[in-house]
Design a protein around this motif. Structure first.
Motif, PDB file in Angstrom:
ATOM      1  N   HIS A  84       0.854  -1.277   0.172  1.00  0.00           N
ATOM      2  CA  HIS A  84      -0.022  -0.122  -0.091  1.00  0.00           C
ATOM      3  C   HIS A  84       0.734   1.223   0.097  1.00  0.00           C
ATOM      4  O   HIS A  84       1.771   1.428   0.712  1.00  0.00           O
ATOM      5  N   GLY A  85       0.479   2.290  -0.777  1.00  0.00           N
ATOM      6  CA  GLY A  85       1.335   3.320  -1.229  1.00  0.00           C
ATOM      7  C   GLY A  85       2.608   2.966  -1.757  1.00  0.00           C
ATOM      8  O   GLY A  85       3.898   3.148  -1.607  1.00  0.00           O
ATOM      9  N   SER A 137       5.317   5.352  -3.053  1.00  0.00           N
ATOM     10  CA  SER A 137       6.227   6.299  -2.062  1.00  0.00           C
ATOM     11  C   SER A 137       7.669   5.856  -2.393  1.00  0.00           C
ATOM     12  O   SER A 137       8.145   4.992  -2.932  1.00  0.00           O
ATOM     13  N   SER A 172      -2.173   2.227  -5.220  1.00  0.00           N
ATOM     14  CA  SER A 172      -1.719   3.736  -5.081  1.00  0.00           C
ATOM     15  C   SER A 172      -2.822   4.654  -5.561  1.00  0.00           C
ATOM     16  O   SER A 172      -3.618   3.999  -6.267  1.00  0.00           O
ATOM     17  N   ARG A 173      -2.866   6.026  -5.343  1.00  0.00           N
ATOM     18  CA  ARG A 173      -3.889   6.779  -5.484  1.00  0.00           C
ATOM     19  C   ARG A 173      -3.641   7.391  -6.905  1.00  0.00           C
ATOM     20  O   ARG A 173      -2.747   8.274  -7.036  1.00  0.00           O
ATOM     21  N   ASP A 197       2.143  -2.235   5.012  1.00  0.00           N
ATOM     22  CA  ASP A 197       1.153  -1.252   5.084  1.00  0.00           C
ATOM     23  C   ASP A 197       1.727   0.090   5.624  1.00  0.00           C
ATOM     24  O   ASP A 197       2.222   0.009   6.771  1.00  0.00           O
ATOM     25  N   VAL A 230      -0.695   2.699   5.400  1.00  0.00           N
ATOM     26  CA  VAL A 230      -1.834   3.643   5.260  1.00  0.00           C
ATOM     27  C   VAL A 230      -2.633   3.405   6.542  1.00  0.00           C
ATOM     28  O   VAL A 230      -2.987   4.290   7.100  1.00  0.00           O
ATOM     29  N   ASP A 280      -7.714   2.862   7.051  1.00  0.00           N
ATOM     30  CA  ASP A 280      -8.614   2.747   6.141  1.00  0.00           C
ATOM     31  C   ASP A 280      -8.439   1.423   5.471  1.00  0.00           C
ATOM     32  O   ASP A 280      -9.218   0.909   4.488  1.00  0.00           O
ATOM     33  N   TYR A 281      -7.434   0.603   5.224  1.00  0.00           N
ATOM     34  CA  TYR A 281      -7.154  -0.415   4.590  1.00  0.00           C
ATOM     35  C   TYR A 281      -7.182  -1.782   5.724  1.00  0.00           C
ATOM     36  O   TYR A 281      -6.729  -2.968   5.278  1.00  0.00           O
ATOM     37  N   THR A 302       0.993   4.883   9.514  1.00  0.00           N
ATOM     38  CA  THR A 302      -0.510   5.165   9.625  1.00  0.00           C
ATOM     39  C   THR A 302      -1.067   6.382   9.126  1.00  0.00           C
ATOM     40  O   THR A 302      -1.648   7.162   9.893  1.00  0.00           O
ATOM     41  N   LEU A 303      -0.896   6.496   7.731  1.00  0.00           N
ATOM     42  CA  LEU A 303      -1.166   7.665   7.226  1.00  0.00           C
ATOM     43  C   LEU A 303      -2.713   8.164   7.305  1.00  0.00           C
ATOM     44  O   LEU A 303      -3.150   9.362   7.155  1.00  0.00           O
ATOM     45  N   SER A 304      -3.635   7.069   7.456  1.00  0.00           N
ATOM     46  CA  SER A 304      -5.195   7.195   7.344  1.00  0.00           C
ATOM     47  C   SER A 304      -5.587   6.970   8.819  1.00  0.00           C
ATOM     48  O   SER A 304      -6.783   7.061   9.220  1.00  0.00           O
TER      49      SER A 304
END
Length: 324
Positions: free
Chosen positions: A147-148, A151, A172-173, A212, A214, A217-218, A237-239
């Motif tokens: 995830h991500g 980066s 990714s977004r 992980d 994120v 959220d995940y 833990t960005l979210s």
């Protein structure tokens, strides 16, 4: 020496300034590096904001990884020489033209690796190795979910997993980032803003290991897509950090959940980790299999602009400061 100081406020435009300080002197077992480039990492942003203080004994100057030449040896250092081209993992102090580091925390540079590319490696390579290959026990033939994935950590993880013979699923977004992750080697690359992640990953057979960055959220997705015996490694833990865990699902699937940070580890533990990275993963760097893309470079004095670039979240790969 010149270094970046956190002089006030939390925004990069007001907080970061170039100052002069006394030259550094290496202590026993240390070397001094003439810094040519320094990697930018998300923990630097947190420290600037006052949310990630340096561990005891570490400099309060930002910067966790640098590349340059050794220009002074401390007492007891016999396996390094002045002029050696190296990159290094630091507890702090990288945003400067001098850095002092434990001689055990160095990586020797291949002749074809320049300082900018080398400065992007020590923190990311060590983080991925510790969490994916040691805690996550990723093996050839297994599947890693990242995830991500675009980066600095993510692009390094893609390349390291592929070098180890593993399959990679990346999230990714945005479509452009998903395309970039696929170009870097991801076997399946998903746009988290439009693709049905859970259905697609499960249809692809699920995953053995998750890296992980994120968090909240995940959390439900991760529990769904992990195979029996799967390993879920959390490094950011960005979210958000508060999640709901289905303990019955963890038990039935025998899921192992781990979390770690790198900066706070002892000097001896970092030395152990770096020795393991040099034995297993550094040959991938030497062969060119692992060379994370560089999104942008900034002069040391423009560290604030580099932080703005990272905070914008549109980067693919690493952002590096260049020291004149």
């Amino acid at each position: 020496m010149k270094r970046i100081s956190i002089s006030g406020g939390t925004g990069p435009a007001t907080a970061l300034s170039l100052v002069e300080s006394p030259d550094l002197e290496p202590g026993p077992g240390q070397v001094r590096i003439r810094v040519r480039a320094a990697g930018i990492n998300r923990p630097d942003l947190l420290q600037r904001e006052g949310r990630y203080p340096p561990p005891p004994g570490a400099p309060d100057t930002l910067g966790l990884e640098v590349a340059g030449e050794i220009d002074r040896l401390g007492d007891g250092v016999t396996d390094r020489a002045i002029g050696d081209r190296v990159c290094a993992l630091l507890g702090g102090g990288g945003y400067a033209d001098q850095a002092v580091v434990d001689a055990r925390h160095l990586f020797p540079l291949p002749d074809d690796l320049d300082f900018v590319a080398a400065a992007a490696l020590p923190e990311t390579l060590s983080t991925v190795f510790a969490n994916v290959f040691e805690d996550g026990r990723l093996q050839a033939g297994e599947t890693l979910l990242i995830h991500g994935a675009t980066s600095g950590i993510g692009v390094t993880a893609i390349q390291m997993a592929r070098a180890a013979g593993a399959r990679v699923i990346a999230t990714s977004r945005g479509r452009a980032k998903a395309d970039a992750a696929r170009a870097l080697g991801a076997d399946v690359s998903l746009d988290a803003t439009s693709d049905d992640l859970e259905a697609t990953i499960n249809k692809a057979g699920g995953v053995d290991v998750i890296l992980d960055m994120v968090g909240a959220d995940y959390a439900a997705l991760n529990q769904s897509v992990l195979k029996p015996g799967g390993r879920w490694s959390v490094i950011a833990t960005l979210s958000g950090a508060r999640v709901e865990i289905d303990l019955m699902r963890l038990m039935l699937k025998r899921i192992v959940l781990t979390g770690s940070t790198l900066r706070s580890r002892s000097a001896d533990e970092k030395a152990r980790l770096i020795a393991a990275v040099r034995q297993t993963a550094w040959p991938w760097v030497e062969s060119g299999q692992v060379r994370p893309p560089i999104e942008a470079t900034f002069p040391l004095a423009d560290a604030g602009l580099a932080h703005l670039r990272l905070e914008a979240g549109e980067h693919i790969g690493k952002i590096v400061l260049v020291v004149d």
